[in-house]
Design an enzyme around this catalytic site. Structure first.
Site, mmCIF file in Angstrom:
data_model
loop_
_atom_site.group_PDB
_atom_site.id
_atom_site.type_symbol
_atom_site.label_atom_id
_atom_site.label_comp_id
_atom_site.label_asym_id
_atom_site.label_seq_id
_atom_site.Cartn_x
_atom_site.Cartn_y
_atom_site.Cartn_z
ATOM 1 N N ASP A 31 43.660 46.960 48.493
ATOM 2 C CA ASP A 31 43.618 46.036 47.633
ATOM 3 C C ASP A 31 45.037 45.627 46.987
ATOM 4 O OD1 ASP A 31 41.639 43.945 45.592
ATOM 5 O OD2 ASP A 31 43.453 44.955 44.205
ATOM 6 N N SER A 32 45.241 44.356 46.154
ATOM 7 C CA SER A 32 46.727 44.176 45.759
ATOM 8 C C SER A 32 47.031 44.999 44.719
ATOM 9 C CB SER A 32 46.653 42.794 45.235
ATOM 10 O OG SER A 32 45.831 42.668 44.313
ATOM 11 N N CYS A 38 40.447 43.345 48.639
ATOM 12 C CA CYS A 38 41.332 42.083 48.080
ATOM 13 C C CYS A 38 40.577 40.708 48.530
ATOM 14 C CB CYS A 38 42.742 41.984 48.500
ATOM 15 S SG CYS A 38 43.664 40.822 47.878
ATOM 16 N N GLU A 71 45.755 44.199 34.857
ATOM 17 C CA GLU A 71 46.862 45.282 35.173
ATOM 18 C C GLU A 71 47.350 45.661 33.878
ATOM 19 O OE1 GLU A 71 47.706 46.632 38.206
ATOM 20 O OE2 GLU A 71 46.210 45.561 39.587
ATOM 21 N N CYS A 83 37.329 38.338 42.890
ATOM 22 C CA CYS A 83 38.463 39.119 42.977
ATOM 23 C C CYS A 83 37.933 40.510 42.290
ATOM 24 C CB CYS A 83 39.544 38.673 42.086
ATOM 25 S SG CYS A 83 41.019 39.713 41.639
ATOM 26 N N HIS A 89 39.437 42.643 40.627
ATOM 27 C CA HIS A 89 39.772 42.971 39.380
ATOM 28 C C HIS A 89 38.821 42.440 38.405
ATOM 29 C CE1 HIS A 89 43.956 43.562 41.212
ATOM 30 N NE2 HIS A 89 44.198 43.970 39.839
#
Length: 239
Positions: free
Chosen positions: A14-15, A77, A156, A188, A190
């Site tokens: 993932d990013s 991702c 993040e 996403c 996240h």
């Protein structure tokens, strides 16, 4: 196919830290499987980067994970799944699971009238990967997509309960809140970290689809069909 045991790990990337929501789902769905995770915190966010750049990053990370002797690759991702899945499938000798198709299938199953929302990065929304996948499954479905570029940096940063995040989310969700949607894809990995906030703003009647969790279930099905399930005990590595 008779079951054989394959103790090699599942590769996930993932990013950033968001893909850990997909890893958590893997732990629940496949508790005996080992996982090697790569979170590209140095180069996030992916959602604002070009298709070529995200594809290059994805191929670099996939090459690293292949060197860890993974038996399959879960592209957690959504932006990478939107942009790079075809290139990954073409280059790799192991099976690759993205998040788009599993999440689209789940949303269609939850939405008898085809009223579906998609929250994602600029890249994921701009790629139209979700509306196209949904259209293949439910022709004529009504899909509302909304890019939420500020979510990933705030998550993040750890601002999961900050008033600023709530104000931004409320602004992003205005159109969806008025659209009588049946389901909304968290496009996403996240975003499940702020799922309670999103649910609260959209209302209890809207069902949220966790793209990472759906991809984890798709990975479990794939490994079962290929006779490649492990028997534990698992050993995990995080990069």
């Amino acid at each position: 196919m008779p079951a054989t045991r394959d103790s090699r790990p599942i590769g996930v990337f993932d990013s950033g830290l968001g893909g850990l929501t997909a890893v958590h789902a893997l732990f629940q769905t496949l508790p005996e499987e080992s996982v090697v995770y790569f979170g590209d915190t140095a180069r996030l966010p992916y959602g604002s980067k070009s298709r070529d750049t995200v594809t290059r990053f994805s191929l670099e990370i996939a090459a690293f994970l292949v060197r860890q002797n993974v038996k399959c690759l879960l592209v957690a991702c959504n932006t990478a799944s939107s942009y790079a899945l075809e290139a990954l499938n073409r280059r790799l000798d192991i099976p690759v699971v993205g998040v788009i198709e599993p999440a689209a299938k789940a949303a269609v199953a939850m939405s008898p009238h085809g009223r579906i929302g998609v929250l994602g990065t600029l890249g994921t929304v701009g790629s139209r990967a979700y509306p196209e996948a949904i259209d293949l499954l439910a022709v004529g479905a009504s899909v509302i997509s909304r890019a939420c570029p500020l979510f990933v940096p705030l998550i993040e940063e750890g601002w999961l309960h900050h008033p600023v995040l709530r104000q931004i989310a409320a602004e992003y969700l205005i159109e969806m809140k008025a659209a009588s949607l049946e389901s909304v894809i968290l496009g996403c990995t996240h975003y499940p970290l702020i799922a309670p906030l999103i649910q609260d703003l959209l209302g209890p009647e809207v069902r949220l689809v966790d793209s990472g969790a759906e991809a984890a279930r798709a990975t479990a099905t794939l490994l079962s069909e290929r006779g490649q399930l492990a028997s534990g005990p698992p050993r995990h590595h995080f990069f």
